[in-house]
Design an enzyme around this catalytic site. Structure first.
Site, PDB file in Angstrom:
ATOM      1  N   SER A 109       0.822  -1.206   0.000  1.00  0.00           N
ATOM      2  CA  SER A 109       0.000   0.000   0.000  1.00  0.00           C
ATOM      3  C   SER A 109       0.859   1.260   0.000  1.00  0.00           C
ATOM      4  CB  SER A 109      -0.963  -0.057   1.183  1.00  0.00           C
ATOM      5  OG  SER A 109      -2.033   0.813   1.018  1.00  0.00           O
ATOM      6  N   ASP A 253      -2.078   6.087  -4.133  1.00  0.00           N
ATOM      7  CA  ASP A 253      -0.964   5.331  -3.562  1.00  0.00           C
ATOM      8  C   ASP A 253      -0.653   4.158  -4.494  1.00  0.00           C
ATOM      9  OD1 ASP A 253      -3.264   3.863  -2.996  1.00  0.00           O
ATOM     10  OD2 ASP A 253      -2.574   3.230  -1.023  1.00  0.00           O
ATOM     11  N   ASP A 255      -1.189   0.988  -4.666  1.00  0.00           N
ATOM     12  CA  ASP A 255      -2.187  -0.025  -5.024  1.00  0.00           C
ATOM     13  C   ASP A 255      -3.557   0.577  -5.326  1.00  0.00           C
ATOM     14  OD1 ASP A 255      -2.608   0.553  -2.270  1.00  0.00           O
ATOM     15  OD2 ASP A 255      -3.586  -1.376  -1.949  1.00  0.00           O
ATOM     16  N   ASP A 257      -5.922   2.357  -3.742  1.00  0.00           N
ATOM     17  CA  ASP A 257      -7.130   2.359  -2.907  1.00  0.00           C
ATOM     18  C   ASP A 257      -7.218   3.624  -2.056  1.00  0.00           C
ATOM     19  OD1 ASP A 257      -5.197   1.808  -1.005  1.00  0.00           O
ATOM     20  OD2 ASP A 257      -6.131  -0.016  -0.245  1.00  0.00           O
TER      21      ASP A 257
END
Length: 465
Positions: A109, A253, A255, A257
Site C-alpha cells: 500500500s 498510492d 495499489d 485504494d
C-alpha cells in the site's frame, strides 16, 4: 527492517533473516497458510479445485513475491487467475466475477519501496475478518500444510484484461456521467507514484474525455517520493497543477485504494475531504446513511446530516468500516485517508470509483475545485506518529492516558479517542507499522497541531521515551 503479522495479512521489508523480514521463506509460509485455510473452509467442494485471483502493484519486489505466492498455491492444488500488474480494487472486483474462492493482492500500500505484503480476500472479494486472520496466523505458526501430489497440482491462467474490465464497471455506475464530463473538457494532472495507478487512472480519465497530464506514471516501482499521499510528499504535483492551469490534480498510492486531490490553486484538497466531496454528490442523488472510521473528519457527519442521513463511526480498518456499513445499510462510506467505499460498485476502497464520481460531481457544479472545497464544513487535522520500541507496553501507556482523561467523552473500541467539545484526539497502535498514530481535529490548523503536540509529549512522558 521488520515483519508484521496481523489479522489483515503479512507485511514486511524485503531481505534479511527469516521470521524477521518478508523473505521468500516467509512469503511461501503465509501463502501456504492462506491456501490451507481456503481448502479447510471449502472442504465441502470435494474434488472440485479451488481458485484464487492474484494481482500486484508495481513495486520492485513484486514479481519475486508474486511468483513465490502463485506457485505455492499451485503446490497446494489451487488454480490461480494471474492478473499480473493490477490494483487492490481491481483484484477485489475480479474475485466474484471469476467465481473464485479468494484473492491475494501483493502490495504494501502506502509503505516505501522496500516493503511488500500479502493482502488476503474472501470469496466476495472483501478483506478477511479478524477471526479468519487469526486462524491463518495459527496455521502458519504450526506449519500445518499438506501439499498436493503431482497429478493434482493447480494451474495458472493469465488474465491481463481486468484493469479494462474495472474501468468498464466504473463507467456503468448509474451516478457516473461520462457524457456530461466530456462536455466540460477538464484538464487533470495525475501522479501515479510510478505504480499501477499510472496506467489505470489516466485510462479512465481519457475514456471520460479528460485531458491528462502524467506525472510519475511509469509503473517501474521506483517511487519518486514517499508513496503516502500526504501534503509534505506532493510538492511536485502541486506546482504542476498551477503551471498547467489544470482543473485539479489526482494522487493515488501504489495499489490505488487511497485517493487525494490537489485543487486548481495548487493547494491540497485534503485526503479527509475526498470522501466528504464524493459523499455530498452521492447523498444528493441517493440519500442515506454513511460510515467512516474513528480517525476520520467530523465533516462527513455534517454532510450526511445535511442530506437527512445518519452517520456512524467504526474502529479503524477497512473490514470494520465495511461491517458497520452493511449493518446500517450505508449508501457510501470509507476512511479519512482518501478511501472511498461505494457498495453500488463493491465493498472495498476504490480510487477509480472516487475519481469517476468526483468528476461527475464537478461537472454538475459551476465552481472550481478550490471553491467546492471552501464550501464544506471547515475542520483541520494533524496526523502524527511515535516510533515504538519492543520494550514499550502500548496498552499500558494508553490505559494510563485513559485514566488521566476519564472525565472526558472517551471511546476505547479502537485505541483511545477523546472527544472534546470542539476538537478530538485519537491515539491507536498501528496494525501495519511499529508506531502509535496520533490524529487530532480542530476548527483551525494551529489548534489541531497544538493538540497533537500536547499528546505526543504526554505519550512520550508516560512511555519514558
Amino acid at each position: 527492517m521488520t515483519l508484521i503479522k496481523s489479522i489483515s495479512g503479512i507485511r514486511g521489508t524485503i531481505g534479511g533473516g527469516v521470521g524477521e523480514n518478508l523473505t521468500p521463506v516467509d512469503a511461501v509460509k503465509f501463502a501456504s497458510a492462506y491456501g490451507t485455510f481456503l481448502k479447510t473452509r471449502h472442504a465441502a467442494k470435494g474434488n472440485e479445485r479451488l481458485k484464487v485471483v492474484i494481482g500486484r502493484d508495481a513495486r520492485i519486489s513484486g514479481p519475486m513475491i508474486h511468483n513465490l505466492v502463485m506457485n505455492t498455491l499451485v503446490g497446494l492444488g489451487i488454480d490461480v487467475i494471474d492478473l499480473g500488474l493490477s490494483t487492490t480494487p481491481t483484484v477485489e472486483i475480479a474475485v466474484p466475477l471469476e467465481k473464485a474462492d479468494g484473492g491475494i493482492i501483493l502490495t504494501a500500500s502506502h509503505n516505501p519501496k522496500q516493503w511488500n505484503a500479502l493482502k488476503l480476500l474472501n470469496e466476495k472479494g472483501e478483506f478477511l475478518s479478524g477471526k479468519e486472520g487469526e486462524i491463518i496466523l495459527e496455521i502458519a505458526e504450526k506449519e500445518a500444510f499438506n501439499f498436493s501430489e503431482v497429478d493434482h497440482l493447480g494451474e495458472v491462467t493469465e488474465n491481463n484484461a481486468y484493469m479494462d474490465i474495472h474501468i468498464d464497471e466504473v463507467l456503468e455506475l448509474p451516478l457516473v456521467d461520462a457524457a456530461l464530463v466530456k462536455t466540460k473538457k477538464f484538464k487533470v494532472v495525475v501522479d501515479g507514484v510510478n505504480s499501477s495507478g499510472g496506467i489505470i487512472i489516466p485510462n479512465l480519465l481519457e475514456q471520460m474525455g479528460v485531458e491528462v497530464v502524467k506525472l510519475y506514471c511509469e509503473p517501474n516501482g521506483n517511487f519518486p517520493h514517499n508513496p503516502e499521499p500526504l501534503k509534505e510528499h506532493l510538492g511536485d504535483i502541486c506546482k504542476l497543477v498551477v503551471a498547467e492551469k489544470a482543473d485539479f490534480g489526482i494522487v493515488v498510492d501504489p495499489d490505488v485504494d487511497r485517493l487525494a486531490f490537489i485543487s486548481n490553486d495548487g493547494e491540497m484538497f485534503g485526503e479527509e475531504y475526498t470522501l466528504v466531496a464524493v459523499a455530498d454528490y452521492v447523498l444528493s442523488k441517493t440519500p442515506g446513511n454513511t460510515v467512516s472510521n474513528m480517525s476520520s473528519s467530523r465533516a462527513l457527519r455534517d454532510i450526511t446530516e445535511k442530506h437527512g442521513g445518519t452517520y456512524q463511526a467504526s474502529a479503524v480498518g477497512e473490514v470494520n468500516v465495511v461491517e458497520l456499513m452493511k449493518k446500517t445499510n450505508a449508501i457510501i462510506g470509507g476512511e479519512g485517508n482518501g478511501g472511498i467505499i461505494y457498495p453500488s460498485s463493491h465493498y472495498g476502497r476504490d480510487s477509480m470509483v472516487g475519481v469517476a464520481l468526483f468528476l461527475t460531481y464537478l461537472a454538475h457544479q459551476k465552481k472550481t475545485v478550490a471553491e467546492i472545497r471552501a464550501g464544506f464544513p471547515q475542520y483541520f487535522m494533524s496526523k502524527n506518529k511515535i516510533e515504538l520500541t519492543p520494550q514499550i507496553d502500548v496498552d499500558a501507556v494508553l490505559a494510563a492516558l485513559t485514566e488521566t482523561y476519564k472525565s472526558e467523552n472517551i471511546t476505547t473500541i479502537d485505541g483511545v479517542k477523546i472527544d472534546f467539545p470542539t476538537q478530538w484526539v485519537h491515539l491507536r497502535k498501528s496494525n501495519t507499522e511499529p508506531i502509535i498514530r496520533i490524529y487530532t481535529e480542530a476548527p483551525t490548523q494551529s489548534e489541531a497541531d497544538a493538540l497533537a503536540q500536547r499528546f505526543v509529549e504526554e505519550l512520550k512522558k508516560i512511555a519514558g521515551i
